[in-house]
Enzyme design. Structure first.
Site, PDB file in Angstrom:
ATOM      1  N   GLN A  23     -18.962  84.635 -50.716  1.00 48.43           N
ATOM      2  CA  GLN A  23     -18.498  85.839 -50.033  1.00 48.43           C
ATOM      3  C   GLN A  23     -19.154  87.109 -50.568  1.00 48.43           C
ATOM      4  OE1 GLN A  23     -14.293  85.110 -51.604  1.00 48.43           O
ATOM      5  NE2 GLN A  23     -14.224  87.331 -51.452  1.00 48.43           N
ATOM      6  N   CYS A  60     -12.438  86.683 -48.542  1.00 48.37           N
ATOM      7  CA  CYS A  60     -12.021  85.306 -48.845  1.00 48.37           C
ATOM      8  C   CYS A  60     -11.314  84.655 -47.673  1.00 48.37           C
ATOM      9  CB  CYS A  60     -11.102  85.308 -50.066  1.00 48.37           C
ATOM     10  SG  CYS A  60      -9.548  86.184 -49.790  1.00 48.37           S
ATOM     11  N   HIS A 117      -5.656  85.539 -53.068  1.00 54.59           N
ATOM     12  CA  HIS A 117      -6.945  84.928 -52.736  1.00 54.59           C
ATOM     13  C   HIS A 117      -6.733  83.794 -51.733  1.00 54.59           C
ATOM     14  CE1 HIS A 117     -11.094  84.058 -53.211  1.00 54.59           C
ATOM     15  NE2 HIS A 117     -10.982  83.022 -54.010  1.00 54.59           N
ATOM     16  N   ASN A 126     -13.791  76.979 -53.174  1.00 48.95           N
ATOM     17  CA  ASN A 126     -13.783  78.426 -53.282  1.00 48.95           C
ATOM     18  C   ASN A 126     -14.999  79.000 -52.552  1.00 48.95           C
ATOM     19  OD1 ASN A 126     -12.954  80.948 -54.096  1.00 48.95           O
ATOM     20  ND2 ASN A 126     -13.427  80.660 -56.260  1.00 48.95           N
TER      21      ASN A 126
END
Ligand SMILES: *[C@@H]1O[C@H](CO)[C@@H](O)[C@H](O)[C@H]1NC(C)=O
Length: 373
Positions: free
Chosen positions: A159, A165, A308, A335
């Site tokens: 990102q 996110c 997140h 992630n």
């Protein structure tokens, strides 16, 4: 005037003695355990040495992560932050002994800078079309499961310096659902969400999905449902800024949302929905992720304030644990900080008691079948 130690200090002393206690009580050591021990001694950083030689470690940090600061003042300031983060990593190691904490690409950022620019999850609210996921049977769930082994997960993305996110969590879930619906794994566009999705609750203007300033996966599913779908990553590539206009082309939709649902807090239901519907969009508190290097993260204390958005892709039953307390069951989290963060871009967090809020905001999406003529 009595000298009462602060509760925090007392807690840390308690935890340290606990660690020494457990480390000291392990006596019957099998060869396997010995090699595990050896491995852990090698991987857990020596924080005292790192702090003593902080300048040296800062220099190699700057080299490995190609950090260049504009002025000597900035450099000096970043060294100070770096040292504070070394102390923080040591603290995290103490509170989270089944993971390894140390220097990461975020070691020169204050907690606030990290939160502002690399996360981006807004508080939960439910869009009109959100459903409640039906209760699924949980009796024959596999003990270990990983959607990466079944081809439902695209490569780890990055990102960058943008609180987007939420858009990566959204595309990840829809990529998986689309794979289940069509058999094709297609990487989908986060930039479309960053540029075009401004979905919000009209009563709360702060709640809108707003590019690099944050958003929410359920709202992004709502946007995708209403707009007609998401384009491919290649057709609408990621730029990591939210200053562009919306370039969505409805004739180039690659995946459509059929419906989306919120999954209950129950961990068996989360696992059942994962196995049945594909990777799930989840919220998490990322405080321990700033210093995370590997292992199963299972902090003794971690706030459940979600900040997140990530993707839950699987789970395992026996994780790595440096001080050989019990082996830990864990969730596998994809992630969006690139492949050099964590375990090749992934994070393991322990399962069983909503650690860091990982069970609190879970949503699943179903893709509509689009015929590819
Ligand atoms: C969601 O859509 C899928 C695919 O069209 C369908 O099989 C499923 O029953 C729907 N679920 C709900 C809760 O409506």
């Amino acid at each position: 005037m009595a000298m009462v130690p602060s509760p925090r200090l007392a807690f840390l002393v308690f935890i340290s003695s606990l660690i020494f206690f457990f480390a000291g009580t392990v006596s019957a050591v099998s060869p396997d355990d010995e090699s595990e021990d050896l491995m852990i001694r090698q991987v857990v950083p020596n924080y005292d040495d790192m702090l003593l030689n902080a300048e040296h470690h800062f220099a190699s940090f700057k080299k490995s992560f190609q950090k260049n600061y504009a002025t000597p003042e900035e450099d000096a300031f970043r060294l100070g932050v770096f040292k504070a983060n070394l102390r923080r990593a040591r603290r995290h190691q103490l509170l989270d002994p089944s993971a390894v904490h140390g220097i990461t690409q975020f070691s020169d950022l204050t907690t606030e800078e990290f939160r502002q620019n690399y996360l981006g999850l807004k508080p939960l609210r439910l869009p009109a079309d959100a459903q409640k996921a039906p209760i699924l049977p949980t009796n024959d769930l596999p003990t270990d499961f990983d959607w990466r082994d079944h081809g439902a997960v695209t490569q780890v993305k990055d990102q960058g310096f943008c609180g987007s996110c939420w858009s990566f969590s959204t595309t990840g879930a829809l990529e998986g659902a689309n794979f289940l619906a069509t058999g094709n794994l297609v990487s989908l566009s986060e930039q479309q969400l960053v540029d075009c999705d401004h979905e919000c609750d009209s009563e709360e203007p702060d709640s809108c999905d707003s590019g690099c300033s944050g958003g929410l996966m359920t709202s992004a599913f709502e946007y995708t449902l209403k707009s007609g779908g998401l384009m491919r990553e290649e057709e609408y590539p990621y730029t990591g800024t939210d200053r562009g206009t919306c370039k969505f082309d409805k004739t180039k939709v690659a995946a459509e949302v059929a419906n989306f649902s919120v999954v209950s807090l129950d961990e068996d239901q989360i696992a059942a929905n994962l196995v049945k519907n594909g990777p799930l969009a989840v919220g998490i508190n990322a405080a321990f992720m700033q210093t995370y290097i590997g292992g199963v993260s299972c902090p003794y204390i971690c706030t459940r304030r979600l900040d997140h958005g990530v993707l839950l892709v699987g789970y395992g039953s026996e994780g790595f644990s440096p001080i050989r307390l019990k082996k830990k069951p864990y969730w596998i989290i994809k992630n969006s900080w690139g492949g050099s963060w964590g375990e090749h871009g992934y994070y393991k967090i322990c399962r069983g008691h909503n650690v860091c809020g990982v069970d609190s905001m879970v949503s699943t999406v179903a893709a509509a079948f689009i015929s590819q003529e």
